[in-house]
Design a protein around this motif. Sequence first.
Motif, PDB file in Angstrom:
ATOM      1  N   LEU A 110     -83.546 -13.328   6.792  1.00 45.91           N
ATOM      2  CA  LEU A 110     -82.123 -13.403   6.481  1.00 45.91           C
ATOM      3  C   LEU A 110     -81.779 -14.789   5.932  1.00 45.91           C
ATOM      4  O   LEU A 110     -81.098 -14.937   4.916  1.00 45.91           O
ATOM      5  CB  LEU A 110     -81.335 -13.122   7.773  1.00 45.91           C
ATOM      6  N   ARG A 111     -82.283 -15.805   6.597  1.00 42.70           N
ATOM      7  CA  ARG A 111     -81.987 -17.183   6.183  1.00 42.70           C
ATOM      8  C   ARG A 111     -82.531 -17.467   4.779  1.00 42.70           C
ATOM      9  O   ARG A 111     -81.893 -18.155   3.987  1.00 42.70           O
ATOM     10  CB  ARG A 111     -82.599 -18.159   7.201  1.00 42.70           C
ATOM     11  N   ASN A 112     -83.731 -16.915   4.477  1.00 40.54           N
ATOM     12  CA  ASN A 112     -84.348 -17.108   3.150  1.00 40.54           C
ATOM     13  C   ASN A 112     -83.420 -16.695   2.027  1.00 40.54           C
ATOM     14  O   ASN A 112     -83.506 -17.221   0.928  1.00 40.54           O
ATOM     15  CB  ASN A 112     -85.597 -16.220   3.001  1.00 40.54           C
ATOM     16  N   ILE A 113     -82.564 -15.702   2.302  1.00 41.67           N
ATOM     17  CA  ILE A 113     -81.648 -15.230   1.272  1.00 41.67           C
ATOM     18  C   ILE A 113     -80.321 -15.966   1.383  1.00 41.67           C
ATOM     19  O   ILE A 113     -79.749 -16.405   0.401  1.00 41.67           O
ATOM     20  CB  ILE A 113     -81.380 -13.709   1.432  1.00 41.67           C
ATOM     21  N   LEU A 118     -75.533 -19.236  -0.091  1.00 41.57           N
ATOM     22  CA  LEU A 118     -74.305 -19.880   0.381  1.00 41.57           C
ATOM     23  C   LEU A 118     -74.274 -21.389   0.154  1.00 41.57           C
ATOM     24  O   LEU A 118     -73.211 -21.972   0.001  1.00 41.57           O
ATOM     25  CB  LEU A 118     -74.074 -19.599   1.874  1.00 41.57           C
ATOM     26  N   PHE A 119     -75.464 -22.009   0.169  1.00 47.79           N
ATOM     27  CA  PHE A 119     -75.456 -23.479   0.125  1.00 47.79           C
ATOM     28  C   PHE A 119     -76.137 -24.068  -1.104  1.00 47.79           C
ATOM     29  O   PHE A 119     -76.131 -25.265  -1.291  1.00 47.79           O
ATOM     30  CB  PHE A 119     -76.096 -24.047   1.406  1.00 47.79           C
ATOM     31  N   ARG A 120     -76.785 -23.230  -1.923  1.00 44.13           N
ATOM     32  CA  ARG A 120     -77.474 -23.773  -3.098  1.00 44.13           C
ATOM     33  C   ARG A 120     -77.041 -23.115  -4.408  1.00 44.13           C
ATOM     34  O   ARG A 120     -77.674 -23.306  -5.446  1.00 44.13           O
ATOM     35  CB  ARG A 120     -79.010 -23.624  -2.945  1.00 44.13           C
ATOM     36  N   PHE A 207     -68.904 -13.113   7.431  1.00 41.10           N
ATOM     37  CA  PHE A 207     -70.197 -13.362   6.768  1.00 41.10           C
ATOM     38  C   PHE A 207     -70.230 -12.640   5.418  1.00 41.10           C
ATOM     39  O   PHE A 207     -70.580 -13.212   4.385  1.00 41.10           O
ATOM     40  CB  PHE A 207     -71.326 -12.865   7.687  1.00 41.10           C
ATOM     41  N   ASN A 208     -69.806 -11.372   5.434  1.00 39.93           N
ATOM     42  CA  ASN A 208     -69.821 -10.554   4.218  1.00 39.93           C
ATOM     43  C   ASN A 208     -68.905 -11.162   3.149  1.00 39.93           C
ATOM     44  O   ASN A 208     -69.243 -11.162   1.959  1.00 39.93           O
ATOM     45  CB  ASN A 208     -69.371  -9.130   4.582  1.00 39.93           C
ATOM     46  N   LEU A 209     -67.773 -11.694   3.608  1.00 39.69           N
ATOM     47  CA  LEU A 209     -66.836 -12.309   2.668  1.00 39.69           C
ATOM     48  C   LEU A 209     -67.463 -13.560   2.023  1.00 39.69           C
ATOM     49  O   LEU A 209     -67.374 -13.744   0.805  1.00 39.69           O
ATOM     50  CB  LEU A 209     -65.545 -12.660   3.405  1.00 39.69           C
ATOM     51  N   TYR A 210     -68.120 -14.391   2.855  1.00 42.32           N
ATOM     52  CA  TYR A 210     -68.794 -15.574   2.297  1.00 42.32           C
ATOM     53  C   TYR A 210     -69.828 -15.150   1.255  1.00 42.32           C
ATOM     54  O   TYR A 210     -69.966 -15.757   0.201  1.00 42.32           O
ATOM     55  CB  TYR A 210     -69.526 -16.367   3.401  1.00 42.32           C
ATOM     56  N   VAL A 211     -70.570 -14.084   1.572  1.00 39.69           N
ATOM     57  CA  VAL A 211     -71.623 -13.604   0.663  1.00 39.69           C
ATOM     58  C   VAL A 211     -70.991 -13.129  -0.649  1.00 39.69           C
ATOM     59  O   VAL A 211     -71.446 -13.487  -1.741  1.00 39.69           O
ATOM     60  CB  VAL A 211     -72.428 -12.456   1.331  1.00 39.69           C
ATOM     61  N   ARG A 212     -69.916 -12.349  -0.535  1.00 38.04           N
ATOM     62  CA  ARG A 212     -69.295 -11.792  -1.747  1.00 38.04           C
ATOM     63  C   ARG A 212     -68.669 -12.908  -2.591  1.00 38.04           C
ATOM     64  O   ARG A 212     -68.753 -12.899  -3.810  1.00 38.04           O
ATOM     65  CB  ARG A 212     -68.268 -10.716  -1.370  1.00 38.04           C
ATOM     66  N   LYS A 213     -68.091 -13.893  -1.920  1.00 36.96           N
ATOM     67  CA  LYS A 213     -67.514 -15.025  -2.668  1.00 36.96           C
ATOM     68  C   LYS A 213     -68.619 -15.785  -3.401  1.00 36.96           C
ATOM     69  O   LYS A 213     -68.480 -16.133  -4.569  1.00 36.96           O
ATOM     70  CB  LYS A 213     -66.804 -15.987  -1.710  1.00 36.96           C
ATOM     71  N   ALA A 214     -69.745 -16.015  -2.684  1.00 40.45           N
ATOM     72  CA  ALA A 214     -70.854 -16.766  -3.291  1.00 40.45           C
ATOM     73  C   ALA A 214     -71.418 -16.006  -4.491  1.00 40.45           C
ATOM     74  O   ALA A 214     -71.893 -16.616  -5.450  1.00 40.45           O
ATOM     75  CB  ALA A 214     -71.943 -16.999  -2.243  1.00 40.45           C
TER      76      ALA A 214
END
Length: 218
Positions: A110-113, A118-120, A207-214
């Motif tokens: 999970l972290r690998n993705i 989110l941070f790069r 979490f899903n919102l952060y992913v969709r925004k990213a």
Amino acid sequence: MPLDLYYLDASPPVRAVLLAGKTLGVEFNLKFVDLFKLEQRSPEFLKINPRHTVPTLVDDGFVLWDSHAIVGYLANKYGKDDSLYPKDPKARAIVDEMLHFDNGTLFPRLRNITFPLLFRGKKELSPEAKQEVEEAYAFMEKFLEERAWVAGNNMTIADFCCVSSITSLECLVPGIASHPKLAAWVEKCKRNMVGYEEANQKGLDNFNLYVRKARGEA
Ligand SMILES: N[C@@H](CCC(=O)N[C@@H](CS)C(=O)NCC(=O)O)C(=O)O
């Protein structure tokens, strides 16, 4: 003394601890750590947890900073019986095995993705990362052919850790529906875990919102 829990509810390991807290009837004194502002790297937080991660639990000066260790500690300290974390050596070893599976397989995949996304600023998922997640779903499907819950015939602390990771993976690589045992177990967790909505679903939605925004989708 209240238990301080440093948290951000989008974090899957934080949600595992919140789920354990609900079932065990443990109230936390929640202390928000904004990872997007790098608050985990502040000198004050590093003094508590040099590993600079959430969740971090502080129980009257006693510090734990790994969710798997935290859920085990809470079950040992507050469990009315040993059903969440059995004392029988073999039953406990299976629970530990699944905690390690979460810490060594589900969460790193999970972290690998998540970290590059989110941070790069990385938008695309590599085919290898996606394949690793699909393999993780297949492992879970296999385990759940033998057992009603991930570590046996009743819910244990390993279910809290695995469900927060698996439901987060699903936001990135949808695929649970094609694994009937896995899909049924996720539904069972939603129906049977005390406070699932507040402890997992709320943070999962964030979490899903952060992913969709990213990804530029929200
Ligand atoms: N193995 C740890 C992993 C904790 C972890 O990596 N947490 C992430 C959020 S999901 C974090 O705090 N990252 C911030 C950092 O590494 O600086 C656990 O299960 O608690």
